[in-house]
Structures are given as C-alpha cells and as structure tokens.
Write a protein that holds these residues in place. Structure first.
Motif, mmCIF file in Angstrom:
data_model
loop_
_atom_site.group_PDB
_atom_site.id
_atom_site.type_symbol
_atom_site.label_atom_id
_atom_site.label_comp_id
_atom_site.label_asym_id
_atom_site.label_seq_id
_atom_site.Cartn_x
_atom_site.Cartn_y
_atom_site.Cartn_z
ATOM 1 N N GLY A 40 -1.787 -6.359 -2.391
ATOM 2 C CA GLY A 40 -2.355 -5.049 -2.675
ATOM 3 C C GLY A 40 -1.424 -4.288 -3.589
ATOM 4 O O GLY A 40 -0.210 -4.506 -3.570
ATOM 5 N N ARG A 41 -1.982 -3.419 -4.434
ATOM 6 C CA ARG A 41 -1.165 -2.613 -5.356
ATOM 7 C C ARG A 41 -1.615 -1.175 -5.251
ATOM 8 O O ARG A 41 -2.821 -0.881 -5.253
ATOM 9 N N CYS A 42 -0.633 -0.266 -5.141
ATOM 10 C CA CYS A 42 -0.952 1.154 -5.008
ATOM 11 C C CYS A 42 0.139 2.008 -5.642
ATOM 12 O O CYS A 42 1.217 1.520 -5.988
ATOM 13 N N THR A 43 -0.166 3.282 -5.788
ATOM 14 C CA THR A 43 0.814 4.294 -6.162
ATOM 15 C C THR A 43 0.909 5.228 -4.963
ATOM 16 O O THR A 43 -0.121 5.728 -4.489
ATOM 17 N N ASP A 44 2.120 5.439 -4.451
ATOM 18 C CA ASP A 44 2.256 6.277 -3.257
ATOM 19 C C ASP A 44 2.170 7.761 -3.614
ATOM 20 O O ASP A 44 2.041 8.127 -4.781
ATOM 21 N N LYS A 45 2.241 8.602 -2.616
ATOM 22 C CA LYS A 45 2.079 10.046 -2.813
ATOM 23 C C LYS A 45 3.213 10.668 -3.620
ATOM 24 O O LYS A 45 3.126 11.824 -4.018
ATOM 25 N N TYR A 46 4.272 9.896 -3.891
ATOM 26 C CA TYR A 46 5.380 10.389 -4.704
ATOM 27 C C TYR A 46 5.326 9.863 -6.135
ATOM 28 O O TYR A 46 6.236 10.088 -6.916
ATOM 29 N N GLY A 47 4.282 9.105 -6.469
ATOM 30 C CA GLY A 47 4.131 8.585 -7.826
ATOM 31 C C GLY A 47 4.814 7.254 -8.067
ATOM 32 O O GLY A 47 4.893 6.808 -9.206
ATOM 33 N N ILE A 48 5.307 6.598 -7.016
ATOM 34 C CA ILE A 48 5.971 5.303 -7.168
ATOM 35 C C ILE A 48 4.934 4.196 -6.975
ATOM 36 O O ILE A 48 4.135 4.226 -6.034
ATOM 37 N N ASN A 49 4.940 3.213 -7.882
ATOM 38 C CA ASN A 49 4.008 2.089 -7.835
ATOM 39 C C ASN A 49 4.561 0.987 -6.942
ATOM 40 O O ASN A 49 5.742 0.638 -7.043
ATOM 41 N N TRP A 50 3.701 0.422 -6.086
ATOM 42 C CA TRP A 50 4.095 -0.611 -5.137
ATOM 43 C C TRP A 50 3.146 -1.793 -5.211
ATOM 44 O O TRP A 50 1.939 -1.627 -5.368
ATOM 45 N N MET A 51 3.710 -3.007 -5.070
ATOM 46 C CA MET A 51 2.951 -4.239 -4.907
ATOM 47 C C MET A 51 3.412 -4.849 -3.594
ATOM 48 O O MET A 51 4.602 -5.058 -3.395
ATOM 49 N N VAL A 52 2.477 -5.106 -2.705
ATOM 50 C CA VAL A 52 2.801 -5.675 -1.400
ATOM 51 C C VAL A 52 2.170 -7.063 -1.328
ATOM 52 O O VAL A 52 0.967 -7.208 -1.541
ATOM 53 N N ASN A 53 3.001 -8.069 -1.077
ATOM 54 C CA ASN A 53 2.577 -9.466 -1.019
ATOM 55 C C ASN A 53 2.887 -10.067 0.341
ATOM 56 O O ASN A 53 3.920 -9.768 0.941
#
Length: 146
Positions: A130-143
């Motif tokens: 899954g890929r998201c941008t958190d509430k602080y504007g940081i982009n994350w990829m979770v594998n």
C-alpha cells in the motif's frame, strides 16, 4: 575514486542511508506520532533555543534536529526555519518492510489515517503493498511479502 571506496569500506565496513524529514513547525508532533506507531524513542533532541541562528523568537522552541530510533527505525528530522519553504512533493518515500501481513495492514491504516491513500493495501504480484501520504505530508510505502 577507487581509493575513496577502499578507504570507506575499510574504515566503516558498510554504508547506511537514512531519511531526514523536514517539517513546517510540527516536527515534535510528527515524531511523537511516529514514536508511538513504531515503538521508537526520540533522541538527540535539539531546539533552536540556544543556537546562533536567525529565527523568530516564536520559533526558538521548534526542533533544529532530532532522531527517532528503535528496532529497525532510525530517522532524522527537523523544523525548517521559516525562511525555508517546505513543498509537499514526491521526492521522498519512506519504505517499510514487515513480515506480518496483518501488522503491515494495521500500520498502513494508521499511517494513512488523516492523510491520502494512493494505492490501497492489497495483494500484489510480490506480496501485499500500500502507498499513502500521511497527515504530515510524508509519503509511505508499506510492503509485506507474507
């Protein structure tokens, strides 16, 4: 160049790459969130308070540097001074690998809460992602490959 590589490898035996995150005055809040989420500790916390840097007095309590350290986690972060604009973009993605699918999905859901989901956490060719941008504007990829 070859000499530098040999010297570095001999002296350090490895290379480590870390993320350094910049925030617009809410670094402490973001690190508190990440510390709880990743069960990590905030270390080397330094504010602008006693630094000889030209920042407004209202900004002196903001973080000039801090580190988030835990099992498998080592991030550095700071509040950029007010004269340094922070633009939300896609230059940085933090990538997290977790061997447990349920834990990975729970982490993804927590990171994306209040932010934006770009790719729902679901099964892909290589595992779960899954890929998201958190509430602080940081982009994350979770594998998770399990």
């Amino acid at each position: 160049m070859q000499y530098i590589k040999k010297w570095y490898n001999k002296k350090h035996n490895k290379m480590q790459i870390q993320a350094y995150l910049a925030f617009n005055g809410n670094c402490q809040e973001a690190l508190n969130f990440y510390a709880e989420l990743f069960k990590a500790k905030i270390q080397n916390r330094q504010s602008y308070e006693d630094k000889k840097i030209d920042v407004p007095s209202s900004y002196r309590q903001k973080l000039q540097h801090a580190e988030l350290v835990g099992k498998g986690v080592h991030l550095m972060a700071y509040d950029a001074s007010p004269d340094t604009p922070i633009n939300h973009g896609n230059q940085i993605h933090m990538s997290v690998e977790i061997n447990d699918k349920n834990e990975a999905e729970q982490l993804f859901n927590s990171l994306s809460e209040g932010g934006k989901v770009h790719h729902n956490f679901r099964e892909r060719e290589w595992g779960y992602f899954g890929r998201c941008t958190d509430k602080y504007g940081i982009n994350w990829m979770v594998n998770s490959n399990i």
